[in-house]
Design a protein around this motif. Structure first.
Motif, PDB file in Angstrom:
ATOM      1  N   GLN A   1       0.838  -1.211   0.000  1.00 48.81           N
ATOM      2  CA  GLN A   1       0.000   0.000   0.000  1.00 48.81           C
ATOM      3  C   GLN A   1       0.869   1.256   0.000  1.00 48.81           C
ATOM      4  O   GLN A   1       0.541   2.245  -0.661  1.00 48.81           O
ATOM      5  CB  GLN A   1      -0.930   0.000   1.211  1.00 48.81           C
ATOM      6  N   THR A   2       1.973   1.219   0.717  1.00 51.79           N
ATOM      7  CA  THR A   2       2.859   2.382   0.812  1.00 51.79           C
ATOM      8  C   THR A   2       3.560   2.671  -0.508  1.00 51.79           C
ATOM      9  O   THR A   2       3.622   3.824  -0.947  1.00 51.79           O
ATOM     10  CB  THR A   2       3.922   2.161   1.913  1.00 51.79           C
ATOM     11  N   TYR A   3       4.101   1.631  -1.123  1.00 56.65           N
ATOM     12  CA  TYR A   3       4.945   1.825  -2.299  1.00 56.65           C
ATOM     13  C   TYR A   3       4.264   1.537  -3.638  1.00 56.65           C
ATOM     14  O   TYR A   3       4.773   1.943  -4.677  1.00 56.65           O
ATOM     15  CB  TYR A   3       6.205   0.960  -2.188  1.00 56.65           C
ATOM     16  N   GLY A   4       3.170   0.796  -3.629  1.00 59.97           N
ATOM     17  CA  GLY A   4       2.480   0.490  -4.877  1.00 59.97           C
ATOM     18  C   GLY A   4       3.295  -0.384  -5.813  1.00 59.97           C
ATOM     19  O   GLY A   4       3.286  -0.177  -7.022  1.00 59.97           O
ATOM     20  N   VAL A   5       4.021  -1.349  -5.237  1.00 54.04           N
ATOM     21  CA  VAL A   5       4.828  -2.259  -6.052  1.00 54.04           C
ATOM     22  C   VAL A   5       4.371  -3.698  -5.800  1.00 54.04           C
ATOM     23  O   VAL A   5       3.636  -3.973  -4.855  1.00 54.04           O
ATOM     24  CB  VAL A   5       6.338  -2.137  -5.740  1.00 54.04           C
ATOM     25  N   ALA A   6       4.842  -4.605  -6.635  1.00 54.07           N
ATOM     26  CA  ALA A   6       4.482  -6.016  -6.520  1.00 54.07           C
ATOM     27  C   ALA A   6       5.113  -6.631  -5.270  1.00 54.07           C
ATOM     28  O   ALA A   6       6.170  -6.198  -4.808  1.00 54.07           O
ATOM     29  CB  ALA A   6       4.948  -6.774  -7.758  1.00 54.07           C
TER      30      ALA A   6
END
Length: 81
Positions: free
Chosen positions: A42-47
């Motif tokens: 949620q914080t970084y928006g990465v896989a």
């Protein structure tokens, strides 16, 4: 917190660097859990694979360890920090 997706440093390295900084400055003290993969996602928006690689970097450095069923906890602060 954000990462530079266009820069030369891979996102997992940037995330590991940011988590390491939080460990060094005491934001995440020894004995405490780092954010879960869901929280980091949620914080970084990465896989999640990217996040697993970031956490593995910290494990390889001896800074964190997985506690089964509990999460990943800080066990050390980098030497010289």
């Amino acid at each position: 917190m954000s990462i530079d997706r266009e820069g030369p440093v891979p996102p997992y390295r940037q995330i590991a660097d940011q988590l390491r900084t939080q460990i060094v400055d005491g934001s995440i003290p020894v004995g405490r859990r780092i954010p879960s993969l869901v929280e980091l996602e949620q914080t970084y928006g990465v896989a999640r694979d990217t996040l697993r690689k970031a956490v593995q970097v910290l494990k390889d450095e001896g800074l964190v360890e997985t506690v089964s069923g509990m999460g990943v906890f800080v066990i050390a602060v980098p030497a010289g920090e």
